[in-house]
Design a protein around this motif. Structure first.
Motif, PDB file in Angstrom:
ATOM      1  N   VAL A  86      66.968  40.338  29.566  1.00  7.47           N
ATOM      2  CA  VAL A  86      67.644  39.042  29.719  1.00  7.47           C
ATOM      3  C   VAL A  86      66.642  37.897  29.519  1.00  7.47           C
ATOM      4  O   VAL A  86      66.913  36.918  28.824  1.00  7.47           O
ATOM      5  CB  VAL A  86      68.309  38.945  31.109  1.00  7.47           C
ATOM      6  CG1 VAL A  86      69.043  37.621  31.269  1.00  7.47           C
ATOM      7  CG2 VAL A  86      69.260  40.109  31.333  1.00  7.47           C
ATOM      8  N   LEU A  87      65.446  38.060  30.095  1.00  8.68           N
ATOM      9  CA  LEU A  87      64.427  37.013  29.975  1.00  8.68           C
ATOM     10  C   LEU A  87      64.048  36.780  28.511  1.00  8.68           C
ATOM     11  O   LEU A  87      63.838  35.646  28.088  1.00  8.68           O
ATOM     12  CB  LEU A  87      63.168  37.404  30.759  1.00  8.68           C
ATOM     13  CG  LEU A  87      63.293  37.346  32.279  1.00  8.68           C
ATOM     14  CD1 LEU A  87      62.128  38.064  32.950  1.00  8.68           C
ATOM     15  CD2 LEU A  87      63.342  35.887  32.750  1.00  8.68           C
ATOM     16  N   ALA A  88      63.980  37.862  27.742  1.00  3.86           N
ATOM     17  CA  ALA A  88      63.602  37.744  26.323  1.00  3.86           C
ATOM     18  C   ALA A  88      64.612  36.860  25.589  1.00  3.86           C
ATOM     19  O   ALA A  88      64.237  36.020  24.765  1.00  3.86           O
ATOM     20  CB  ALA A  88      63.529  39.128  25.687  1.00  3.86           C
ATOM     21  N   GLN A  89      65.893  37.031  25.922  1.00  5.76           N
ATOM     22  CA  GLN A  89      66.915  36.193  25.272  1.00  5.76           C
ATOM     23  C   GLN A  89      66.793  34.747  25.730  1.00  5.76           C
ATOM     24  O   GLN A  89      66.847  33.823  24.934  1.00  5.76           O
ATOM     25  CB  GLN A  89      68.308  36.699  25.627  1.00  5.76           C
ATOM     26  CG  GLN A  89      68.654  37.960  24.858  1.00  5.76           C
ATOM     27  CD  GLN A  89      70.012  38.511  25.254  1.00  5.76           C
ATOM     28  OE1 GLN A  89      70.653  38.028  26.206  1.00  5.76           O
ATOM     29  NE2 GLN A  89      70.460  39.509  24.535  1.00  5.76           N
ATOM     30  N   ILE A 140      75.102  54.160  37.619  1.00 10.95           N
ATOM     31  CA  ILE A 140      76.434  54.705  37.909  1.00 10.95           C
ATOM     32  C   ILE A 140      77.133  53.984  39.072  1.00 10.95           C
ATOM     33  O   ILE A 140      78.351  53.912  39.088  1.00 10.95           O
ATOM     34  CB  ILE A 140      76.403  56.241  38.140  1.00 10.95           C
ATOM     35  CG1 ILE A 140      75.340  56.613  39.172  1.00 10.95           C
ATOM     36  CG2 ILE A 140      76.164  56.993  36.837  1.00 10.95           C
ATOM     37  CD1 ILE A 140      75.350  58.085  39.564  1.00 10.95           C
ATOM     38  N   LYS A 141      76.353  53.404  40.009  1.00  9.88           N
ATOM     39  CA  LYS A 141      76.986  52.652  41.105  1.00  9.88           C
ATOM     40  C   LYS A 141      76.718  51.150  41.002  1.00  9.88           C
ATOM     41  O   LYS A 141      77.628  50.341  41.108  1.00  9.88           O
ATOM     42  CB  LYS A 141      76.442  53.137  42.461  1.00  9.88           C
ATOM     43  CG  LYS A 141      76.904  54.534  42.837  1.00  9.88           C
ATOM     44  CD  LYS A 141      77.061  54.658  44.359  1.00  9.88           C
ATOM     45  CE  LYS A 141      77.653  55.997  44.740  1.00  9.88           C
ATOM     46  NZ  LYS A 141      76.645  57.065  44.778  1.00  9.88           N
ATOM     47  N   ASN A 142      75.436  50.776  40.794  1.00  5.14           N
ATOM     48  CA  ASN A 142      75.080  49.349  40.853  1.00  5.14           C
ATOM     49  C   ASN A 142      75.601  48.551  39.660  1.00  5.14           C
ATOM     50  O   ASN A 142      75.979  47.397  39.813  1.00  5.14           O
ATOM     51  CB  ASN A 142      73.549  49.162  40.888  1.00  5.14           C
ATOM     52  CG  ASN A 142      72.876  49.989  41.954  1.00  5.14           C
ATOM     53  OD1 ASN A 142      73.535  50.649  42.737  1.00  5.14           O
ATOM     54  ND2 ASN A 142      71.554  49.968  41.997  1.00  5.14           N
ATOM     55  N   MET A 143      75.524  49.161  38.459  1.00  4.19           N
ATOM     56  CA  MET A 143      75.975  48.448  37.251  1.00  4.19           C
ATOM     57  C   MET A 143      76.705  49.444  36.367  1.00  4.19           C
ATOM     58  O   MET A 143      76.195  49.839  35.308  1.00  4.19           O
ATOM     59  CB  MET A 143      74.775  47.900  36.473  1.00  4.19           C
ATOM     60  CG  MET A 143      73.906  46.957  37.233  1.00  4.19           C
ATOM     61  SD  MET A 143      72.572  46.406  36.165  1.00  4.19           S
ATOM     62  CE  MET A 143      71.347  46.044  37.371  1.00  4.19           C
ATOM     63  N   PRO A 144      77.886  49.906  36.812  1.00  3.80           N
ATOM     64  CA  PRO A 144      78.559  50.957  36.046  1.00  3.80           C
ATOM     65  C   PRO A 144      79.113  50.438  34.719  1.00  3.80           C
ATOM     66  O   PRO A 144      79.546  49.283  34.645  1.00  3.80           O
ATOM     67  CB  PRO A 144      79.702  51.386  36.982  1.00  3.80           C
ATOM     68  CG  PRO A 144      79.900  50.239  37.910  1.00  3.80           C
ATOM     69  CD  PRO A 144      78.617  49.477  37.998  1.00  3.80           C
ATOM     70  N   PRO A 145      79.092  51.277  33.691  1.00  2.00           N
ATOM     71  CA  PRO A 145      79.730  50.872  32.425  1.00  2.00           C
ATOM     72  C   PRO A 145      81.245  50.836  32.617  1.00  2.00           C
ATOM     73  O   PRO A 145      81.771  51.491  33.528  1.00  2.00           O
ATOM     74  CB  PRO A 145      79.320  51.996  31.464  1.00  2.00           C
ATOM     75  CG  PRO A 145      79.068  53.172  32.345  1.00  2.00           C
ATOM     76  CD  PRO A 145      78.572  52.646  33.655  1.00  2.00           C
ATOM     77  N   LYS A 146      81.937  50.075  31.747  1.00  3.66           N
ATOM     78  CA  LYS A 146      83.407  49.985  31.886  1.00  3.66           C
ATOM     79  C   LYS A 146      84.034  51.359  31.674  1.00  3.66           C
ATOM     80  O   LYS A 146      84.963  51.749  32.360  1.00  3.66           O
ATOM     81  CB  LYS A 146      83.961  48.985  30.877  1.00  3.66           C
ATOM     82  CG  LYS A 146      83.598  47.550  31.235  1.00  3.66           C
ATOM     83  CD  LYS A 146      84.377  46.533  30.394  1.00  3.66           C
ATOM     84  CE  LYS A 146      83.876  45.134  30.621  1.00  3.66           C
ATOM     85  NZ  LYS A 146      82.791  44.729  29.703  1.00  3.66           N
ATOM     86  N   GLU A 206      70.717  40.872  43.766  1.00  2.42           N
ATOM     87  CA  GLU A 206      71.513  41.095  42.549  1.00  2.42           C
ATOM     88  C   GLU A 206      70.683  40.678  41.329  1.00  2.42           C
ATOM     89  O   GLU A 206      69.917  39.708  41.409  1.00  2.42           O
ATOM     90  CB  GLU A 206      72.772  40.217  42.592  1.00  2.42           C
ATOM     91  CG  GLU A 206      73.757  40.565  43.692  1.00  2.42           C
ATOM     92  CD  GLU A 206      74.386  41.924  43.463  1.00  2.42           C
ATOM     93  OE1 GLU A 206      74.807  42.194  42.330  1.00  2.42           O
ATOM     94  OE2 GLU A 206      74.427  42.718  44.417  1.00  2.42           O
ATOM     95  N   PRO A 207      70.869  41.358  40.175  1.00  2.00           N
ATOM     96  CA  PRO A 207      70.071  41.031  38.994  1.00  2.00           C
ATOM     97  C   PRO A 207      70.110  39.548  38.608  1.00  2.00           C
ATOM     98  O   PRO A 207      69.090  38.975  38.223  1.00  2.00           O
ATOM     99  CB  PRO A 207      70.698  41.882  37.884  1.00  2.00           C
ATOM    100  CG  PRO A 207      71.403  42.986  38.592  1.00  2.00           C
ATOM    101  CD  PRO A 207      71.785  42.476  39.954  1.00  2.00           C
ATOM    102  N   GLU A 208      71.278  38.899  38.753  1.00  2.00           N
ATOM    103  CA  GLU A 208      71.394  37.480  38.349  1.00  2.00           C
ATOM    104  C   GLU A 208      70.514  36.599  39.233  1.00  2.00           C
ATOM    105  O   GLU A 208      69.955  35.602  38.774  1.00  2.00           O
ATOM    106  CB  GLU A 208      72.850  36.990  38.462  1.00  2.00           C
ATOM    107  CG  GLU A 208      73.844  37.676  37.534  1.00  2.00           C
ATOM    108  CD  GLU A 208      74.182  39.112  37.949  1.00  2.00           C
ATOM    109  OE1 GLU A 208      73.963  39.460  39.136  1.00  2.00           O
ATOM    110  OE2 GLU A 208      74.635  39.891  37.085  1.00  2.00           O
ATOM    111  N   ILE A 209      70.410  36.984  40.511  1.00  2.00           N
ATOM    112  CA  ILE A 209      69.578  36.191  41.433  1.00  2.00           C
ATOM    113  C   ILE A 209      68.101  36.391  41.089  1.00  2.00           C
ATOM    114  O   ILE A 209      67.312  35.447  41.043  1.00  2.00           O
ATOM    115  CB  ILE A 209      69.866  36.586  42.902  1.00  2.00           C
ATOM    116  CG1 ILE A 209      71.317  36.241  43.232  1.00  2.00           C
ATOM    117  CG2 ILE A 209      68.909  35.913  43.873  1.00  2.00           C
ATOM    118  CD1 ILE A 209      71.766  36.684  44.612  1.00  2.00           C
ATOM    119  N   VAL A 210      67.751  37.659  40.793  1.00  2.00           N
ATOM    120  CA  VAL A 210      66.345  37.953  40.449  1.00  2.00           C
ATOM    121  C   VAL A 210      65.954  37.172  39.195  1.00  2.00           C
ATOM    122  O   VAL A 210      64.901  36.525  39.146  1.00  2.00           O
ATOM    123  CB  VAL A 210      66.135  39.477  40.240  1.00  2.00           C
ATOM    124  CG1 VAL A 210      64.685  39.771  39.864  1.00  2.00           C
ATOM    125  CG2 VAL A 210      66.513  40.258  41.509  1.00  2.00           C
TER     126      VAL A 210
END
Ligand code: AP5
Length: 215
Positions: free
Chosen positions: A19-22, A137-143, A198-202
């Motif tokens: 995310v940071l790279a983008q 599988i729990k924290n960021m599961p794919p759709k 949460e990843p967004e906060i980090v």
């Protein structure tokens, strides 16, 4: 700008770096990803590296340093880059210092977390075999189970994400890599961030720190 993400396996270095790279418009250079690509392509680098990676040990410095220097020589690194998984020991850090030590704009973000969090994250991690995106599988599961949300590629579990290898990687981290926290603190380059949110906060904490230069 050179941003070094430091932290134990599973702290979220790869997740954050993508995310940071983008956002910062510089490439994400992961020595783990470069090594896994070499393993996949069965290059001579890859054949040698695989012996260490599957045991959770560090790949010898010479091999990693040569590989990284090649990558850093590519034109997209001219405005900087994000390093994920390098340096892993003092000898590697000294090599970076020789190349960039005196330059302004070298930031080291230390993603702090605990062993139980690391084990939960790594044992549930799934990676896209096509684009490399990370899921959990729990924290960021794919759709859709087993399928990448971004490109539809098949998700797989890394061979070094088995419980015994995770423990070995943590031991190696403590023995070889954790001393880099002190190393960079003494150089006044270290930012500490809690990696448990949460990843967004980090991400927003890292961006805030890097942009303002606060520690
Ligand atoms: P490498 O690929 O660098 O592995 P690592 O450092 O062990 O780090 P990981 O990729 O396991 O974790 P990460 O911090 O990137 O976490 P992620 O974002 O994926 O190295 C592999 C091997 O290559 C080494 O063992 C070694 O053999 C060799 N190697 C590499 N570099 C080397 C070097 N410089 N020298 C020598 N050898 C080298 O997140 C993990 C999971 O958690 C994911 O499922 C993610 O979805 C989830 N997650 C992430 N953030 C959060 C959050 N905030 N909340 C909830 N879940 C989260």
């Amino acid at each position: 700008m050179i941003l070094i993400l430091l932290g134990p396996p599973g702290a979220g270095k790869g997740t954050q770096a993508k995310v940071l790279a983008q956002k910062l418009k510089v490439p994400h250079i992961s020595t783990g990803d470069l090594l896994r690509q070499n393993v996949k392509e069965n290059t001579s680098f890859g054949v040698e590296a695989k012996k260490y990676m599957e045991k959770g040990e560090l790949v010898p410095d010479k091999l990693v340093n040569d590989m990284l220097k090649n990558r850093m020589g590519e034109p997209d690194t001219k405005d900087g880059f994000i390093l994920d998984g390098y340096p892993r020991n003092i000898a590697q850090a000294e090599i970076l210092d020789k190349m960039f030590g005196k330059a302004d704009g070298v930031h080291v973000v230390y993603l702090q977390t605990s062993e139980p969090v690391v084990i939960q994250r790594l044992s549930g991690r799934r990676v896209c075999s096509n684009c490399g995106a990370n899921f959990h599988i729990k924290n960021m599961p794919p759709k859709n189970d087993g399928t990448c949300d971004i490109c539809g590629g098949k998700l797989y579990q890394r061979t070094d994400d088995q419980e015994n290898t995770i423990k070995k990687r943590l031991d190696v981290y403590l023995k070889e890599t954790s001393s880099l926290v002190d190393y960079y603190e003494k150089q006044d380059k270290l930012f500490r961030i809690s990696a448990d949110d949460e990843p967004e906060i980090v991400i927003s904490m890292i961006l805030d720190l890097v942009k303002s230069g606060r520690r």
